[in-house]
Design a protein around this motif. Sequence first.
Motif, PDB file in Angstrom:
ATOM      1  N   GLY A 157      -8.347  -8.161 -14.736  1.00 27.42           N
ATOM      2  CA  GLY A 157      -9.163  -7.673 -15.843  1.00 27.42           C
ATOM      3  C   GLY A 157     -10.634  -7.972 -15.734  1.00 27.42           C
ATOM      4  O   GLY A 157     -11.413  -7.573 -16.609  1.00 27.42           O
ATOM      5  N   THR A 158     -11.065  -8.675 -14.695  1.00 31.87           N
ATOM      6  CA  THR A 158     -12.484  -8.994 -14.538  1.00 31.87           C
ATOM      7  C   THR A 158     -13.266  -7.738 -14.178  1.00 31.87           C
ATOM      8  O   THR A 158     -12.953  -7.072 -13.186  1.00 31.87           O
ATOM      9  CB  THR A 158     -12.681 -10.043 -13.435  1.00 31.87           C
ATOM     10  OG1 THR A 158     -11.906 -11.201 -13.732  1.00 31.87           O
ATOM     11  CG2 THR A 158     -14.145 -10.429 -13.313  1.00 31.87           C
ATOM     12  N   PRO A 159     -14.284  -7.390 -14.948  1.00 33.45           N
ATOM     13  CA  PRO A 159     -15.057  -6.175 -14.650  1.00 33.45           C
ATOM     14  C   PRO A 159     -15.957  -6.373 -13.437  1.00 33.45           C
ATOM     15  O   PRO A 159     -16.417  -7.479 -13.148  1.00 33.45           O
ATOM     16  CB  PRO A 159     -15.879  -5.960 -15.921  1.00 33.45           C
ATOM     17  CG  PRO A 159     -15.998  -7.308 -16.529  1.00 33.45           C
ATOM     18  CD  PRO A 159     -14.744  -8.052 -16.190  1.00 33.45           C
ATOM     19  N   ALA A 218     -22.234 -13.593 -15.998  1.00 37.91           N
ATOM     20  CA  ALA A 218     -21.032 -14.404 -16.154  1.00 37.91           C
ATOM     21  C   ALA A 218     -19.894 -13.535 -16.688  1.00 37.91           C
ATOM     22  O   ALA A 218     -20.091 -12.669 -17.543  1.00 37.91           O
ATOM     23  CB  ALA A 218     -21.303 -15.565 -17.111  1.00 37.91           C
ATOM     24  N   GLY A 219     -18.709 -13.754 -16.163  1.00 37.39           N
ATOM     25  CA  GLY A 219     -17.552 -12.961 -16.576  1.00 37.39           C
ATOM     26  C   GLY A 219     -17.375 -11.685 -15.798  1.00 37.39           C
ATOM     27  O   GLY A 219     -16.474 -10.901 -16.097  1.00 37.39           O
ATOM     28  N   THR A 220     -18.224 -11.453 -14.795  1.00 38.75           N
ATOM     29  CA  THR A 220     -18.108 -10.271 -13.930  1.00 38.75           C
ATOM     30  C   THR A 220     -17.888 -10.724 -12.495  1.00 38.75           C
ATOM     31  O   THR A 220     -18.038 -11.909 -12.162  1.00 38.75           O
ATOM     32  CB  THR A 220     -19.358  -9.385 -14.013  1.00 38.75           C
ATOM     33  OG1 THR A 220     -20.497 -10.123 -13.514  1.00 38.75           O
ATOM     34  CG2 THR A 220     -19.634  -8.964 -15.457  1.00 38.75           C
ATOM     35  N   ALA A 221     -17.551  -9.779 -11.639  1.00 35.76           N
ATOM     36  CA  ALA A 221     -17.315 -10.079 -10.231  1.00 35.76           C
ATOM     37  C   ALA A 221     -17.972  -9.010  -9.369  1.00 35.76           C
ATOM     38  O   ALA A 221     -18.219  -7.890  -9.828  1.00 35.76           O
ATOM     39  CB  ALA A 221     -15.820 -10.163  -9.934  1.00 35.76           C
ATOM     40  N   ARG A 222     -18.263  -9.360  -8.140  1.00 34.49           N
ATOM     41  CA  ARG A 222     -18.893  -8.427  -7.201  1.00 34.49           C
ATOM     42  C   ARG A 222     -17.922  -7.307  -6.838  1.00 34.49           C
ATOM     43  O   ARG A 222     -16.697  -7.474  -6.930  1.00 34.49           O
ATOM     44  CB  ARG A 222     -19.323  -9.167  -5.938  1.00 34.49           C
ATOM     45  CG  ARG A 222     -18.152  -9.849  -5.247  1.00 34.49           C
ATOM     46  CD  ARG A 222     -18.548 -10.473  -3.930  1.00 34.49           C
ATOM     47  NE  ARG A 222     -17.415 -11.182  -3.343  1.00 34.49           N
ATOM     48  CZ  ARG A 222     -16.423 -10.602  -2.686  1.00 34.49           C
ATOM     49  NH1 ARG A 222     -16.404  -9.288  -2.542  1.00 34.49           N
ATOM     50  NH2 ARG A 222     -15.427 -11.319  -2.189  1.00 34.49           N
ATOM     51  N   PRO A 223     -18.420  -6.150  -6.407  1.00 34.14           N
ATOM     52  CA  PRO A 223     -17.541  -5.087  -5.904  1.00 34.14           C
ATOM     53  C   PRO A 223     -16.738  -5.575  -4.700  1.00 34.14           C
ATOM     54  O   PRO A 223     -17.153  -6.511  -4.005  1.00 34.14           O
ATOM     55  CB  PRO A 223     -18.518  -3.970  -5.525  1.00 34.14           C
ATOM     56  CG  PRO A 223     -19.727  -4.225  -6.347  1.00 34.14           C
ATOM     57  CD  PRO A 223     -19.828  -5.717  -6.477  1.00 34.14           C
ATOM     58  N   PRO A 224     -15.607  -4.962  -4.411  1.00 34.53           N
ATOM     59  CA  PRO A 224     -14.718  -5.461  -3.349  1.00 34.53           C
ATOM     60  C   PRO A 224     -15.357  -5.542  -1.972  1.00 34.53           C
ATOM     61  O   PRO A 224     -15.056  -6.446  -1.198  1.00 34.53           O
ATOM     62  CB  PRO A 224     -13.568  -4.454  -3.363  1.00 34.53           C
ATOM     63  CG  PRO A 224     -13.591  -3.839  -4.713  1.00 34.53           C
ATOM     64  CD  PRO A 224     -15.015  -3.830  -5.140  1.00 34.53           C
ATOM     65  N   TYR A 225     -16.255  -4.596  -1.627  1.00 33.42           N
ATOM     66  CA  TYR A 225     -16.826  -4.564  -0.284  1.00 33.42           C
ATOM     67  C   TYR A 225     -18.099  -5.386  -0.156  1.00 33.42           C
ATOM     68  O   TYR A 225     -18.692  -5.430   0.921  1.00 33.42           O
ATOM     69  CB  TYR A 225     -17.114  -3.117   0.135  1.00 33.42           C
ATOM     70  CG  TYR A 225     -15.871  -2.283   0.352  1.00 33.42           C
ATOM     71  CD1 TYR A 225     -14.610  -2.860   0.378  1.00 33.42           C
ATOM     72  CD2 TYR A 225     -15.957  -0.909   0.536  1.00 33.42           C
ATOM     73  CE1 TYR A 225     -13.471  -2.097   0.567  1.00 33.42           C
ATOM     74  CE2 TYR A 225     -14.814  -0.135   0.725  1.00 33.42           C
ATOM     75  CZ  TYR A 225     -13.582  -0.742   0.738  1.00 33.42           C
ATOM     76  OH  TYR A 225     -12.450   0.011   0.931  1.00 33.42           O
ATOM     77  N   TRP A 226     -18.521  -6.018  -1.224  1.00 37.39           N
ATOM     78  CA  TRP A 226     -19.741  -6.819  -1.179  1.00 37.39           C
ATOM     79  C   TRP A 226     -19.414  -8.223  -0.686  1.00 37.39           C
ATOM     80  O   TRP A 226     -18.321  -8.758  -0.933  1.00 37.39           O
ATOM     81  CB  TRP A 226     -20.411  -6.873  -2.544  1.00 37.39           C
ATOM     82  CG  TRP A 226     -21.132  -5.619  -2.916  1.00 37.39           C
ATOM     83  CD1 TRP A 226     -20.848  -4.357  -2.502  1.00 37.39           C
ATOM     84  CD2 TRP A 226     -22.242  -5.513  -3.793  1.00 37.39           C
ATOM     85  NE1 TRP A 226     -21.722  -3.460  -3.069  1.00 37.39           N
ATOM     86  CE2 TRP A 226     -22.588  -4.134  -3.877  1.00 37.39           C
ATOM     87  CE3 TRP A 226     -22.985  -6.414  -4.532  1.00 37.39           C
ATOM     88  CZ2 TRP A 226     -23.637  -3.660  -4.654  1.00 37.39           C
ATOM     89  CZ3 TRP A 226     -24.034  -5.957  -5.309  1.00 37.39           C
ATOM     90  CH2 TRP A 226     -24.359  -4.595  -5.364  1.00 37.39           C
TER      91      TRP A 226
END
Length: 351
Positions: A157-159, A218-226
């Motif tokens: 669920g992390t955007p 805070a509460g977000t995450a980097r894109p998968p390929y980053w």
Amino acid sequence: MKNKTNFQSQGGEARPSRCPDNSAFKQQRLPAWKPQLNIVTVLCSFFLTGAFCLTVGVCLILAANSVREIQIDYSDKCSDCSKFRENSSNWNKECQCSVNFTLKEDILGDVFMYYGLQNFFQNHRRYMISRSDAQLLGRNVNIQRSYCAPFTTYRNGTPMAPCGAIANSMFNDTIDLFYNRNSSVIQVPLLKTGNSWWTDKNVKFRNPESYNLSAAFAGTARPPYWQKPVYLLDEEDERNTGYVNDDFIIWMRVSAFATFRNLYRRVRRIRHFADGLPAGNYTFRISYNFPVSKFKGRKHVILSTVVWSGGSNPFLGIAYVVSGTAATLAGFVITAIHLKLRKKKTYFQRQ
């Protein structure tokens, strides 16, 4: 046309009239100019248009040909790193390669460094709309309602910040330029800011408001390929990180063609490079992170100057020359037809 009454009586009730008001606009009485075309005005318009287009086209072509440019394809020269990147388990490991080249003549003036991609289709509709402009403005929005899918949230669920396919596929090769002067190696100073459009940097992209960027994201995450989060895109300059990072902004402006180039750096004109790039031996040291073998793409690095008309692109000049030639030929054809018809008219008048 005379104006009728605004109301007509029918059955004792007043009914609005459908007749337009008696005004110059609604009655079509506005003053107008209707040109009276004759053979002289028509031929003058064709020949003047042709002369103007030919002049502008020749100037544009000459300007484009005066651009100094060197383009190096490093897809095969970094083949080992390319194979290394095909394994997804190596995403967090570095792979570097070097490409040597020689400048036979000085490149004077401002020198720009571009990266070029071939066979990378950014104009697919689902790719182009896969972004959230509200998120890129620093707003707290629900990206589940955007077009970013499937790059919206992780399974927990992390955007993602930023979300979407465009941001996820951002070009992330690191390219450094070195000048081999005698027995010493000098790193060419490159400017990584001031390369994006002012409207993008100050209007279309903004970071969330907070006392620091790490707290803002805070509460977000980097894109998968980053390889690192968005607030660490530039750890040296806090004014060039997050959504307002120049490299990120330039990448988010998608190209209409499968082969394109984006501005990467500008040579800083100091010390040995005050006049541009001197002739000699150079080396590109590349940190290879962006794989292209899966879609049969190619990668280039370009060093180029610019002129008043832009870079080395003769298309606009050729278009002007073709248009001017067509207008001039049309003028000659109309002239020949006119002379032929006038000759026949004179002949029949004598008969």
